[in-house]
Design a protein around this motif. Structure first.
Motif, PDB file in Angstrom:
ATOM      1  N   SER A  26       0.849  -1.192   0.000  1.00 19.99           N
ATOM      2  CA  SER A  26       0.000   0.000   0.000  1.00 19.99           C
ATOM      3  C   SER A  26       0.883   1.239   0.000  1.00 19.99           C
ATOM      4  O   SER A  26       2.080   1.172   0.293  1.00 19.99           O
ATOM      5  CB  SER A  26      -0.925   0.012   1.215  1.00 19.99           C
ATOM      6  N   GLY A  27       0.285   2.372  -0.346  1.00 19.34           N
ATOM      7  CA  GLY A  27       1.016   3.634  -0.340  1.00 19.34           C
ATOM      8  C   GLY A  27      -0.011   4.734  -0.483  1.00 19.34           C
ATOM      9  O   GLY A  27      -1.157   4.464  -0.850  1.00 19.34           O
ATOM     10  N   PRO A  44      -0.354   2.770  -5.438  1.00 15.60           N
ATOM     11  CA  PRO A  44       0.713   3.776  -5.442  1.00 15.60           C
ATOM     12  C   PRO A  44       1.798   3.450  -4.413  1.00 15.60           C
ATOM     13  O   PRO A  44       1.570   2.687  -3.481  1.00 15.60           O
ATOM     14  CB  PRO A  44      -0.029   5.053  -5.047  1.00 15.60           C
ATOM     15  N   ARG A  45       2.981   4.002  -4.619  1.00  9.60           N
ATOM     16  CA  ARG A  45       4.045   3.918  -3.615  1.00  9.60           C
ATOM     17  C   ARG A  45       3.961   5.174  -2.752  1.00  9.60           C
ATOM     18  O   ARG A  45       3.564   5.100  -1.610  1.00  9.60           O
ATOM     19  CB  ARG A  45       5.418   3.778  -4.281  1.00  9.60           C
ATOM     20  N   ALA A  46       4.216   6.334  -3.282  1.00  8.22           N
ATOM     21  CA  ALA A  46       4.074   7.563  -2.479  1.00  8.22           C
ATOM     22  C   ALA A  46       3.845   8.743  -3.392  1.00  8.22           C
ATOM     23  O   ALA A  46       4.654   9.039  -4.282  1.00  8.22           O
ATOM     24  CB  ALA A  46       5.326   7.795  -1.642  1.00  8.22           C
ATOM     25  N   GLY A  47       2.714   9.413  -3.207  1.00  8.57           N
ATOM     26  CA  GLY A  47       2.448  10.664  -3.918  1.00  8.57           C
ATOM     27  C   GLY A  47       2.138  10.493  -5.390  1.00  8.57           C
ATOM     28  O   GLY A  47       2.171  11.467  -6.146  1.00  8.57           O
ATOM     29  N   GLU A  48       1.822   9.264  -5.826  1.00 11.40           N
ATOM     30  CA  GLU A  48       1.525   9.060  -7.240  1.00 11.40           C
ATOM     31  C   GLU A  48       0.045   9.299  -7.518  1.00 11.40           C
ATOM     32  O   GLU A  48      -0.776   9.273  -6.605  1.00 11.40           O
ATOM     33  CB  GLU A  48       1.926   7.625  -7.627  1.00 11.40           C
ATOM     34  N   VAL A  49      -0.261   9.521  -8.769  1.00 13.12           N
ATOM     35  CA  VAL A  49      -1.665   9.634  -9.180  1.00 13.12           C
ATOM     36  C   VAL A  49      -2.122   8.244  -9.619  1.00 13.12           C
ATOM     37  O   VAL A  49      -1.476   7.610 -10.453  1.00 13.12           O
ATOM     38  CB  VAL A  49      -1.814  10.641 -10.346  1.00 13.12           C
TER      39      VAL A  49
END
Ligand code: FAD
Ligand code: 2HG
Ligand code: ZN
Length: 457
Positions: free
Chosen positions: A41-42, A85-90
């Motif tokens: 998760s992210g 997402p990993r981090a901050g992705e759309v």
């Protein structure tokens, strides 16, 4: 990317797809941020839900310009962590690309938006006695775009091949917003690089698949299923090979083991099929227009004598026998957060693998346990591990090395995703990986499409 640039991007995305289709509230985002296994998760910057190829193109062009990464997501049933997402992705959800555009029962093909689910496509095709050539237990949520993007396998590969064999046309949007349109569908077409086939199995790293044109196969009029209790993996492989060589209409040949049977029965409330416990179970399905049940019965009599067997021909009984096999994934999720290692082995090495895997797992953690099952006719085993922390990579490392040593593949059908990326070098050469990275750079120079998936860091 600064907070202000992120806000500007969200504003642009709202203009493209409409404010209600750019989700940013944490409560709503949750289901887009965690994968089916709960191991990956992210947090996303936003989830965006375009409704047409033109909107997908505009979304990608905007993200590419802003340098913000995009994770394509269909049904979010993927099992290698590639759809979250990993981090901050759309997150770019394809679920609104949900039109079945055309259906031709004579040519036996269907053209659909990437977000149509397998079950929706099948419901439409069934009215004309047709279905997709690929079937899998996640059929109600898995999308045809996701299935193409992962080159999904499933239970009928032995009969119809993988998703790649079903795709006769494909449309995809590249990172810069350019549209690759290969919906053409003419059988003979040698006009250069096969871009559609390149997109199949690319797991969202080269483009967003927006439409697919798929081959359909007949829903066979008659079906028969046998569940066999066996004493060894060698016997199971013998049955699968004999079925491959001589059972008319072989439609599936699946394997599972006593620990999986017990877990499925207890977690799903099913009654065990036989009074006695067997170490190994094989499920064989045959389908066709003729004497299918008779053919399967003759096969069991001649080549696959088992100490115990159950036989089904009507839909309800077939489903009852299939449940012991198909409900493994669900049952495992009730017992913890699994590590999923979907592997393939040469059939001649499978028994050795099954013998060795348990001791390897226990050497790392005496409380670790392995649930094995899979598509035995293709040498595909699903190694599910319970009792390890989500980020403990020791069992993955040990088992994938063992698979490579036995001449197998570290991913048979689920893909590489983020889960297998660091082990890709075990079964793909340095030259292979360099070629893949060069293709990725050429099509996605800013690296915005699903970074962290397939290509090692
Ligand atoms: P997602 O999970 O949303 O995405 C999977 C990957 O594809 C991600 O990398 C994502 O970025 C990418 N992607 C998704 N849509 C697009 C698109 N339109 N364009 C570009 N990239 C995209 N798999 C099998 O192969 N065989 C099985 O038998 C099988 N059985 C399963 C049973 C269960 C109960 C579950 C939960 C999963 C199973 N799977 C199986 C795994 C999964 O269902 C498949 O991988 C499926 O193809 C994923 O489809 P999806 O729409 O859910 O894709
Ligand atoms: C299956 O064959 C799927 O049931 C899921 O590929 C496998 O849960 C798994 O590991
Ligand atoms: Zn499978």
């Amino acid at each position: 990317v600064s907070a202000r640039e992120n806000r500007d991007l969200i504003g642009r995305l709202q203009q493209i797809v409409g404010g209600e289709h750019v989700l940013t509230s944490r409560d709503i985002l949750g289901s887009y941020e965690t994968d089916w296994t709960r191991r990956f998760s992210g947090s996303a910057l936003a989830a965006v839900r375009p409704a047409s190829t033109a909107e997908v193109a505009a979304v990608l062009a905007a993200c590419n310009e802003a340098g913000v990464a995009v994770v394509p997501q269909g049904g979010n049933t993927g099992l290698v962590g590639g759809s979250v997402p990993r981090a901050g992705e759309v997150v770019l959800s394809t679920r609104r690309l949900a039109q079945v555009e055309s259906f031709d029962p004579v040519a036996r093909e269907l053209t659909a938006g990437a977000g149509v689910t397998a079950a929706q496509a099948n419901a439409l095709a069934a009215a004309h006695g047709l279905q997709l050539g690929v079937d899998l237990a996640s059929r109600d949520s898995a999308t045809v775009g996701g299935m193409a993007a992962t080159n999904a396998g499933g239970i009928h590969v032995v009969r119809h091949g993988m998703m790649r064999s079903q795709v006769i046309g494909l449309e995809a949007v590249l990172a810069n917003g350019g549209v690759v349109d290969r919906m053409f569908g003419v059988v003979r077409d040698n006009t250069g690089y096969d871009l559609a086939n390149l997109l199949v199995g690319s797991e969202g790293t080269l483009g967003v698949i927006t439409r697919v044109r798929l081959r359909l196969v007949a829903v066979e009029r008659r079906r028969a299923v046998a569940l066999l209790g066996l004493d060894s993996v060698e016997e199971a492989i013998g049955v699968a090979l004999a079925a491959r060589n001589g059972l008319p209409g072989l439609n599936a040949a699946e394997i599972f083991f006593a620990p999986g049977m017990e877990l499925v029965c207890s977690a799903m409330g099913l009654t065990p099929p036989f009074e006695k416990r067997f170490p190994v179970y094989v499920l064989i399905e045959a389908a066709g227009a003729g004497e299918v049940a008779e053919g399967l019965a003759a096969f069991l009599e001649g080549s696959a004598r088992a100490a115990a067997s159950a036989f089904a021909t009507d839909a309800r009984d077939c489903a009852r026998l299939w449940a012991y096999r198909e409900r493994h994934t669900e049952a495992i999720n009730t017992a913890g957060v699994p590590h999923k290692l979907d592997i393939a082995l040469p059939l001649g090495r499978m028994a050795e693998f099954v013998r060795e895997v348990g001791p390897v797992v226990r050497s790392l953690d005496p409380g670790g346990r392995e649930i094995l099952f899979g598509h035995v006719a293709d040498g595909n085993l699903h190694v599910n591990l319970l009792g390890f922390e989500p980020d403990d990579e020791r069992p993955d490392d040990a088992i994938l090395r063992m698979v490579a040593g036995l001449g197998g593949s570290i991913s048979a059908e689920h893909g590489v995703g983020v889960a297998k990326r660091q082990w890709l070098h075990l079964t793909r050469s340095a030259a292979d990986i360099a070629a893949m990275a060069a293709i990725k750079r050429a099509l996605d120079p800013r690296g915005i499409l699903n970074p962290g998936v397939i290509i090692p860091a």
